[in-house]
Design an enzyme around this catalytic site. Sequence first.
Site, PDB file in Angstrom:
ATOM      1  N   HIS A 168       0.833  -1.218   0.000  1.00 31.80           N
ATOM      2  CA  HIS A 168       0.000   0.000   0.000  1.00 31.80           C
ATOM      3  C   HIS A 168       0.863   1.263   0.000  1.00 31.80           C
ATOM      4  CE1 HIS A 168      -3.368  -2.667   1.289  1.00 31.80           C
ATOM      5  NE2 HIS A 168      -2.399  -3.247   1.978  1.00 31.80           N
ATOM      6  N   SER A 186      15.268  21.203 -16.999  1.00 30.49           N
ATOM      7  CA  SER A 186      14.093  22.030 -17.245  1.00 30.49           C
ATOM      8  C   SER A 186      14.536  23.298 -17.960  1.00 30.49           C
ATOM      9  CB  SER A 186      13.428  22.386 -15.920  1.00 30.49           C
ATOM     10  OG  SER A 186      12.656  23.567 -16.067  1.00 30.49           O
ATOM     11  N   LYS A 226      16.557  21.643 -11.885  1.00 30.88           N
ATOM     12  CA  LYS A 226      15.825  20.402 -12.115  1.00 30.88           C
ATOM     13  C   LYS A 226      16.647  19.314 -12.782  1.00 30.88           C
ATOM     14  CE  LYS A 226      11.629  19.981 -12.194  1.00 30.88           C
ATOM     15  NZ  LYS A 226      10.611  19.379 -11.345  1.00 30.88           N
ATOM     16  N   GLU A 284       9.474   8.359 -16.953  1.00 35.03           N
ATOM     17  CA  GLU A 284       8.147   8.903 -17.272  1.00 35.03           C
ATOM     18  C   GLU A 284       7.692   8.508 -18.673  1.00 35.03           C
ATOM     19  OE1 GLU A 284       7.773  13.135 -16.109  1.00 35.03           O
ATOM     20  OE2 GLU A 284       9.577  12.728 -14.952  1.00 35.03           O
TER      21      GLU A 284
END
Length: 464
Positions: free
Chosen positions: A158, A279, A285, A292
Amino acid sequence: QPVQLWGGRFASGPAEAMAALSASTHFDWRLAPYDIAGSRAHARVLCKAGLLTEDELTGMLAALDTLAQDVASGEFTPTIADEDVHTALERGLLERAGTDLGGKLRAGRSRNDQVATLFRMWLRDASRRVVAGTLEVIDALVSQAKRHPEAILPGRTHLQHAQPVLLAHHLMAHGQALLRDVSRLQDWDARTAESPYGSGALAGSSLGLDPEAVAEELGFATSVENSIDGTASRDFVAEFAFAVAMLAVNLSRIAEEVIIWNTAEFGYVTLDDAWATGSSIMPQKKNPDVAELTRGKAGRLIGNLTGLLATLKAQPLAYNRDLQEDKEPVFDSVEQLELLFPAIAGMLETLTFHTDRLAELAPAGFTLATDIAEWLVRQGVPFRVAHEAAGESVRVAESRGVGLDELTDEEFEKINPALTPAVRGVLTVEGSVKSRNARGGTAPERVAEQRARLEERVTAARQW
Ligand code: ARG
């Protein structure tokens, strides 16, 4: 000189929009080498059936060889007037063998049995490339497992702290899933190794051809039992699309974890610069784009599977032109995977695990409570009582703001007299993982054995 395979009964050519809708060479050209291989095999059975002389066969095979070279070199390409790969290659053959000889090859075959056969061939080769790419990803997981044979990971259910496990055990859980994807493709391949060539349009051939000989030459185990099924069935495509979609889903689960592990809050891993992106506005970043894109493309592969199933649904037997829509989804799925494999493998291979932090977090959230309960069971305490006592230990520790290992002997004794100081043996993360030593468990020696077996299976899969 444009070639059409069905001009005879038509007074005029197709309307421009008809031709544009119909055309498929922009994607089915991938099948060209397989189409030529099929033509070679077909020429041989035509000769065996007495429909080509030995000389004609020699001439036909020579023309097909030239055509194959010209296709490979890019000298021969389809034109917009070619309806599909089969039509284009017919034109190429006629140009090379002459119309008299070249015009004999189409006897006893249809684009329906051709395309079903060639598509199986393309997918069977693709399955080998997909397996090879998957094994690269498994290699990266295994190499991390080898680098960190005893590192601890806070195991979760979980997404909550559950029980400590070995990082290697966790990594190989992904490896096991990926190996199942490999064996799923191998199972699929065995079912797909039946050649539809010789099925004709749907009813089979009247010309005394030998479908088994064609099958053997094209690397199939046998030819199909039923010519209608051979030309109309596409479950081999759907099953392949599922196998690769499942694979992508499994990859996306790894990707999701890398994304989470890479957050400042988790801080489990650092990505290598080569496998991250920046970024355009935020200079600080460093983003996990490989992971992704993996997660994103899994959605795309699921879409390819569901789109394909929708195309197949309720089509009456036998061939319908709808079936031309069967190729692009799986071509796309394979292409996406081939982009992903080296990137995922590279990202995983170069991932830095912060094992100190992992070890530090492993006992957080009272993850050793189960160990207390099971230790009590080993002392002869019924599990129901043991579970209570371990739960109470958690409650006391929580109220004092300490870890389970920081409870005093007196506190343990008060909770249950069976909780003697010896319980401390399992109140370390190392003691906990060590104690889970049955087959499949996370004890270091079991995990080492598992890794060895996994590597053997990877080696075996490489021979496929
Ligand atoms: N291009 C078709 C396909 O991909 C094969 C040709 C069959 N066409 C036909 N009119 N029977 O399915």
